[in-house]
Design a protein around this motif. Structure first.
Motif, PDB file in Angstrom:
ATOM      1  N   LEU A 167      39.425  39.995  50.949  1.00 21.67           N
ATOM      2  CA  LEU A 167      38.640  38.993  50.231  1.00 21.67           C
ATOM      3  C   LEU A 167      37.658  39.635  49.264  1.00 21.67           C
ATOM      4  O   LEU A 167      37.421  39.113  48.173  1.00 21.67           O
ATOM      5  CB  LEU A 167      37.888  38.108  51.220  1.00 21.67           C
ATOM      6  CG  LEU A 167      37.110  36.942  50.612  1.00 21.67           C
ATOM      7  CD1 LEU A 167      38.053  35.946  49.939  1.00 21.67           C
ATOM      8  CD2 LEU A 167      36.259  36.241  51.665  1.00 21.67           C
ATOM      9  N   ALA A 170      39.819  40.161  46.244  1.00 24.36           N
ATOM     10  CA  ALA A 170      40.323  38.917  45.667  1.00 24.36           C
ATOM     11  C   ALA A 170      39.200  38.147  44.974  1.00 24.36           C
ATOM     12  O   ALA A 170      39.438  37.398  44.014  1.00 24.36           O
ATOM     13  CB  ALA A 170      40.969  38.051  46.753  1.00 24.36           C
ATOM     14  N   TRP A 171      37.989  38.323  45.439  1.00 21.95           N
ATOM     15  CA  TRP A 171      36.806  37.712  44.822  1.00 21.95           C
ATOM     16  C   TRP A 171      36.702  38.052  43.332  1.00 21.95           C
ATOM     17  O   TRP A 171      36.190  37.274  42.541  1.00 21.95           O
ATOM     18  CB  TRP A 171      35.581  38.199  45.594  1.00 21.95           C
ATOM     19  CG  TRP A 171      34.235  37.966  44.989  1.00 21.95           C
ATOM     20  CD1 TRP A 171      33.686  36.771  44.621  1.00 21.95           C
ATOM     21  CD2 TRP A 171      33.234  38.951  44.735  1.00 21.95           C
ATOM     22  NE1 TRP A 171      32.398  36.951  44.142  1.00 21.95           N
ATOM     23  CE2 TRP A 171      32.110  38.294  44.205  1.00 21.95           C
ATOM     24  CE3 TRP A 171      33.188  40.341  44.911  1.00 21.95           C
ATOM     25  CZ2 TRP A 171      30.944  38.977  43.848  1.00 21.95           C
ATOM     26  CZ3 TRP A 171      32.027  41.007  44.556  1.00 21.95           C
ATOM     27  CH2 TRP A 171      30.926  40.315  44.032  1.00 21.95           C
ATOM     28  N   TYR A 190      42.207  31.850  49.958  1.00 18.85           N
ATOM     29  CA  TYR A 190      40.926  32.137  49.313  1.00 18.85           C
ATOM     30  C   TYR A 190      39.962  30.965  49.497  1.00 18.85           C
ATOM     31  O   TYR A 190      38.792  31.146  49.852  1.00 18.85           O
ATOM     32  CB  TYR A 190      41.189  32.410  47.837  1.00 18.85           C
ATOM     33  CG  TYR A 190      39.997  32.874  47.034  1.00 18.85           C
ATOM     34  CD1 TYR A 190      39.655  34.228  46.996  1.00 18.85           C
ATOM     35  CD2 TYR A 190      39.239  31.980  46.288  1.00 18.85           C
ATOM     36  CE1 TYR A 190      38.578  34.675  46.239  1.00 18.85           C
ATOM     37  CE2 TYR A 190      38.153  32.419  45.534  1.00 18.85           C
ATOM     38  CZ  TYR A 190      37.836  33.764  45.511  1.00 18.85           C
ATOM     39  OH  TYR A 190      36.767  34.197  44.765  1.00 18.85           O
TER      40      TYR A 190
END
Length: 208
Positions: A167, A170-171, A190
């Motif tokens: 994460l 992916a942020w 997400y």
């Protein structure tokens, strides 16, 4: 006793703030301004000899004595072991967590990080070369993740430290020139992650 998190507002820093919030561990933040090269100060190097954030100091280590841990993957595994949370006890259940954590550390971090680097270059020829090379690999990694998340709710089955690790990167999907709508399973995951209050707190905490 309170853990000290040495970090900056980067994907790797956010991995740990999210994990600490999810694990409900008390902590304080010591910002390390990497733009000002604070990561090279001797005090920090004594904790993180590779001069990279994040790092932690836990005053209540495994033997009751203080311990420092550097490298985000090692920190996540340490915190999972310490708390017994988000890191399965059985070897069979732990294997996919380790697989996807290593996948993030070895690929879904270094490759998007190269996109960040080349996107910021002033030389048009260098920028285009780097973006073409590393953007393709970054999109391939998103596709791998999308395939995986088409089979399971979280990357390793149940929520785990692997989700926190992935994460954090992916942020930054917008910096990766990636539209999550192209990866619907990643987008679903997400959104699920960011619906968690502890994740929101982990991203809201001031690291810089």
């Amino acid at each position: 006793m309170t853990i000290t998190l040495y970090a900056w507002a980067t994907p790797n820093g956010r991995k740990i703030s999210v994990a600490l919030e999810e694990m409900e561990l008390p902590y304080t933040v010591r910002p390390i301004n990497i733009g000002n090269k604070e990561q090279f100060q001797q005090e920090f190097l004594s904790i993180s000899p590779n001069n990279k954030i994040p790092a932690i100091v836990d005053p209540q280590g495994p033997d009751g004595q203080p311990i420092s841990v550097f490298e985000s993957g090692a920190i996540l595994l340490y915190l999972g072991e310490k708390t017994g949370k988000f890191l399965p006890q059985s070897l069979r259940d732990r294997v996919p967590v380790l697989e996807w954590l290593m996948w993030q550390m070895g690929g879904f971090g270094p490759m998007p990080g190269q996109v960040h680097h080349f996107a910021a270059l002033q030389s048009e020829s260098e920028r285009q070369y780097g973006l073409k090379r590393f953007s393709a690999e970054t999109r391939r990694l998103y596709a791998v993740l999308d395939t995986r998340l088409g089979k399971t709710e979280y990357v390793a089955g149940d929520l785990s430290v692997a989700d926190f690790a992935i994460l954090g990167w992916a942020w930054r999907h917008e910096r990766h020139k990636v539209d999550l709508a192209d990866y619907p399973n990643v987008q679903r995951w997400y959104q699920t992650m960011f619906a968690r209050p502890a994740v929101q707190r982990g991203f809201d905490v001031k690291l810089d």
